[in-house]
Every structure is written in C-alpha cells, then in structure tokens.
Design a protein around this motif. Sequence first.
Motif, PDB file in Angstrom:
ATOM      1  N   PHE A 213       6.719   1.429   2.441  1.00  0.00           N
ATOM      2  CA  PHE A 213       6.499   0.228   3.370  1.00  0.00           C
ATOM      3  C   PHE A 213       5.057  -0.364   3.178  1.00  0.00           C
ATOM      4  CE2 PHE A 213       9.150   2.370   6.810  1.00  0.00           C
ATOM      5  CZ  PHE A 213      10.159   1.572   6.565  1.00  0.00           C
ATOM      6  N   THR A 214       4.139   0.366   2.775  1.00  0.00           N
ATOM      7  CA  THR A 214       2.961  -0.135   2.617  1.00  0.00           C
ATOM      8  C   THR A 214       3.003  -0.845   0.921  1.00  0.00           C
ATOM      9  OG1 THR A 214       1.641   1.727   3.567  1.00  0.00           O
ATOM     10  CG2 THR A 214       0.307   0.275   2.085  1.00  0.00           C
TER      11      THR A 214
ATOM     12  N   ILE B  27       5.472  -2.125  -0.645  1.00  0.00           N
ATOM     13  CA  ILE B  27       6.251  -3.388  -0.297  1.00  0.00           C
ATOM     14  C   ILE B  27       5.599  -4.388   0.433  1.00  0.00           C
ATOM     15  CG2 ILE B  27       8.519  -4.399   0.584  1.00  0.00           C
ATOM     16  CD1 ILE B  27       9.877  -1.730  -0.383  1.00  0.00           C
ATOM     17  N   MET B  28       4.902  -4.196   1.548  1.00  0.00           N
ATOM     18  CA  MET B  28       4.116  -5.087   2.344  1.00  0.00           C
ATOM     19  C   MET B  28       3.018  -5.713   1.335  1.00  0.00           C
ATOM     20  SD  MET B  28       4.054  -3.343   6.172  1.00  0.00           S
ATOM     21  CE  MET B  28       2.669  -4.281   6.828  1.00  0.00           C
ATOM     22  N   SER B  29       2.289  -4.806   0.892  1.00  0.00           N
ATOM     23  CA  SER B  29       1.332  -5.451  -0.060  1.00  0.00           C
ATOM     24  C   SER B  29       1.792  -6.345  -1.218  1.00  0.00           C
ATOM     25  CB  SER B  29       0.374  -4.033  -0.459  1.00  0.00           C
ATOM     26  OG  SER B  29      -0.657  -4.627  -1.386  1.00  0.00           O
ATOM     27  N   TRP B  30       2.782  -5.972  -1.807  1.00  0.00           N
ATOM     28  CA  TRP B  30       3.352  -6.417  -3.109  1.00  0.00           C
ATOM     29  C   TRP B  30       3.985  -8.086  -2.494  1.00  0.00           C
ATOM     30  CZ3 TRP B  30       3.965  -5.276  -8.105  1.00  0.00           C
ATOM     31  CH2 TRP B  30       4.857  -6.130  -8.931  1.00  0.00           C
ATOM     32  N   ASN B  31       4.547  -8.242  -1.163  1.00  0.00           N
ATOM     33  CA  ASN B  31       4.809  -9.166  -0.784  1.00  0.00           C
ATOM     34  C   ASN B  31       3.631 -10.240   0.050  1.00  0.00           C
ATOM     35  OD1 ASN B  31       7.423  -8.883  -1.881  1.00  0.00           O
ATOM     36  ND2 ASN B  31       8.150  -7.809  -0.046  1.00  0.00           N
TER      37      ASN B  31
ATOM     38  N   HIS C  12      13.868   8.576   1.267  1.00  0.00           N
ATOM     39  CA  HIS C  12      12.793   9.050   1.653  1.00  0.00           C
ATOM     40  C   HIS C  12      12.160   8.314   2.951  1.00  0.00           C
ATOM     41  CE1 HIS C  12      11.700  11.997  -1.262  1.00  0.00           C
ATOM     42  NE2 HIS C  12      12.220  11.255  -2.212  1.00  0.00           N
ATOM     43  N   ILE C  13      12.655   7.139   2.782  1.00  0.00           N
ATOM     44  CA  ILE C  13      12.380   6.025   4.357  1.00  0.00           C
ATOM     45  C   ILE C  13      13.117   6.593   5.494  1.00  0.00           C
ATOM     46  CG2 ILE C  13      12.764   3.797   4.963  1.00  0.00           C
ATOM     47  CD1 ILE C  13      12.290   2.660   2.325  1.00  0.00           C
ATOM     48  N   ILE C  14      14.475   6.898   5.042  1.00  0.00           N
ATOM     49  CA  ILE C  14      15.319   7.296   6.299  1.00  0.00           C
ATOM     50  C   ILE C  14      14.742   8.745   6.759  1.00  0.00           C
ATOM     51  CG2 ILE C  14      17.708   7.815   6.996  1.00  0.00           C
ATOM     52  CD1 ILE C  14      18.603   5.967   4.912  1.00  0.00           C
TER      53      ILE C  14
ATOM     54  N   VAL D  19      -3.096  -4.034  -6.851  1.00  0.00           N
ATOM     55  CA  VAL D  19      -3.552  -4.082  -5.662  1.00  0.00           C
ATOM     56  C   VAL D  19      -2.513  -3.192  -4.684  1.00  0.00           C
ATOM     57  CG1 VAL D  19      -3.775  -5.681  -3.561  1.00  0.00           C
ATOM     58  CG2 VAL D  19      -4.564  -6.388  -5.990  1.00  0.00           C
ATOM     59  N   ALA D  20      -1.262  -3.354  -4.883  1.00  0.00           N
ATOM     60  CA  ALA D  20      -0.217  -2.818  -4.047  1.00  0.00           C
ATOM     61  C   ALA D  20      -0.488  -1.197  -4.412  1.00  0.00           C
ATOM     62  CB  ALA D  20       1.227  -3.116  -4.385  1.00  0.00           C
ATOM     63  N   SER D  21      -0.640  -0.692  -5.510  1.00  0.00           N
ATOM     64  CA  SER D  21      -0.834   0.743  -5.526  1.00  0.00           C
ATOM     65  C   SER D  21      -2.038   1.225  -5.007  1.00  0.00           C
ATOM     66  CB  SER D  21      -0.819   1.063  -7.034  1.00  0.00           C
ATOM     67  OG  SER D  21       0.274   0.732  -7.636  1.00  0.00           O
ATOM     68  N   ILE D  22      -3.272   0.759  -5.115  1.00  0.00           N
ATOM     69  CA  ILE D  22      -4.522   1.261  -4.676  1.00  0.00           C
ATOM     70  C   ILE D  22      -4.644   1.113  -3.035  1.00  0.00           C
ATOM     71  CG2 ILE D  22      -7.021   0.880  -4.737  1.00  0.00           C
ATOM     72  CD1 ILE D  22      -6.249   1.845  -7.260  1.00  0.00           C
ATOM     73  N   THR D  23      -3.879   0.036  -2.630  1.00  0.00           N
ATOM     74  CA  THR D  23      -3.890  -0.200  -1.135  1.00  0.00           C
ATOM     75  C   THR D  23      -2.970   1.027  -0.553  1.00  0.00           C
ATOM     76  OG1 THR D  23      -4.088  -2.629  -1.306  1.00  0.00           O
ATOM     77  CG2 THR D  23      -2.812  -1.768   0.830  1.00  0.00           C
ATOM     78  N   THR D  24      -1.990   1.261  -1.314  1.00  0.00           N
ATOM     79  CA  THR D  24      -0.954   2.391  -0.733  1.00  0.00           C
ATOM     80  C   THR D  24      -1.553   3.756  -0.600  1.00  0.00           C
ATOM     81  OG1 THR D  24       0.978   1.276  -1.700  1.00  0.00           O
ATOM     82  CG2 THR D  24       1.355   3.448  -1.199  1.00  0.00           C
ATOM     83  N   VAL D  25      -2.417   4.027  -1.818  1.00  0.00           N
ATOM     84  CA  VAL D  25      -2.939   5.320  -2.112  1.00  0.00           C
ATOM     85  C   VAL D  25      -4.150   5.508  -0.959  1.00  0.00           C
ATOM     86  CG1 VAL D  25      -4.467   6.939  -3.374  1.00  0.00           C
ATOM     87  CG2 VAL D  25      -2.490   5.580  -4.447  1.00  0.00           C
TER      88      VAL D  25
END
Length: 278
Positions: free
Chosen positions: A204-205, A207-211, A267-269, A81-87
């Motif tokens: 960000f996407t 981690i948000m989906s994972w949690n 990459h985040i920073i 779910v987190a991977s597909i949501t991110t892509v």
Amino acid sequence: MTARKRKKMNVSRKLLYIFSYLFIAAWLIPIVWMFITSITPRGESVTIISELFTPPFTWANYEYVLENAMIWRWTFNSFFVASITTVLTLLLTSLAAFALSRLRFVGRNLIFWLIIAGLMVPIEAMIVPLFQIMIELNIVNTYSALILPNLAMPLGVFLLKQFYDGVPNELMEAAKMDGAGLLKIYWKIFLPLSRSSMAALGIFTFIMSWNDFLWPFLAVNSESMFTLPVAIPTFQSSFSSELMIPMAVNTLASVPAIIVFILFQKHIIQGIAMTGIK
C-alpha cells in the motif's frame, strides 16, 4: 439442504460471479484503452471504438518518449522515493505499534488516539505548514522533501498495533526469561510474526508513494527531480496535444505498480485478514 435452499445458493453464486466479472471489466477497460491508445499511430482517431482496435499499431510512441524525455530519470526518482518511503515507513510504524501495544507508560492510549486522529486530517490541510517546514530546513527540491512528509502513516500504526495486540503474552514473557531485551523481542518475534501484515502495508505504501502527485508537484521544481506523476502532464503541453504520447508515458508509469500489485496481492489479502485475528 433442501432443493429450494440449494437453488437460492446457486442463484446467489451466479450473481456474485456476474458482479465479479463486471468489476474486473470496469478495472481492465481503462488499462486496455490506455495501452491501445499508446500504440496507435499519431494523428489517428482514438475516440471511435471501432477504429481504435483496428491496425496499424506502432511502437514509435514509446521510442519517441524514450528519446525525447528524461523518462529513465523520472522512473528512477519515483522508484527511489517509493522504495525508501516504504522501508522507513515500515520501520517507524512497526516500532510505534510495538511500543503502543506492549509497553506500559502514562498517556499511551491518548497518544494512540491522537495518531488515529491523523486519519481524519486531509493532506491538503497540511500542505502550507509542511512546505514552510521544508523551506526552514532548506530541503526543497531534494529527495528528503519527497520522502520525509510521507513517513507519518497513522493507518500503518493502527493495522500493526491491532496485530501485535493479538500476539500471546507468553511469547514475550518466555523471551524475557531467556534474557532478550525489548529490541530483540521486537526484531526476533514480532516482526517475523507480522510478515503478512508488513507486506500488505508495504505494498500500500509503495503504490501510494508511486502515485502521489500533489506533494511532489509542490516540493520539487527542477525537471531532473520530477517523479512520474509530476512529469506525465508535461507531455500534454510541451510535446503534443494528442493522447498517444501521454498514454505511452502513462503505460510505462503504470507497469511497476501493476506488477507489484499482481505479484503480492495474496499478501495484501492475507495481511488484512490477519490484522483483526487475536
């Protein structure tokens, strides 16, 4: 530079280091406590700090979790779910940001501000209509129900549009003179240039989906469809009232998100820093 200014700078730097170390400790202490509790034998005390860090330690809690729960299925659900949501989120938000930044059409600014207004609407306010839509589409208790509502990400559109606004117009004009269409310009020029911003948004996407807990808790009702945040509370009620087993599950669930953050923190920073540069 005078000695007084140099002394003030040294004091300020020392204070900055102290606050940095305190922040790191505040972030690490719960993680260390969670891990130590997860390897503490069941029945031992985990409320007295002096006893918490004294042997014996055991991996039996992890063995119990792996043998008596669908931990691998739940981990797969969360990762899928987190991977597909991110892509899909990266694809949709980058296309929307490109259109709002580079295309000229009536109502463009209004659409942009309506998207930004979505940042002020909490997910709790949309739970009922979202759930009703899922029922109408007959996709409750499916991966589609877990993925589709999370694809609308106003923050992603805002961040990427800010970056695309800073791309020189000469690049786009030169590509048009070479015969490139809008989709080719988007794919060959804007996406490579926004790699850092896309990476930050993707992390960000993910981690948000994972949690995410609230929406998966409502969208699925089958144990085989649980994600890790939904499944973890079942250990407290169904398996044991002790903290060792839930903490073992929490540790397993936290490892992927921690690894992703540590590996891609640069990459985040960099992505956030480059978003406002024009």
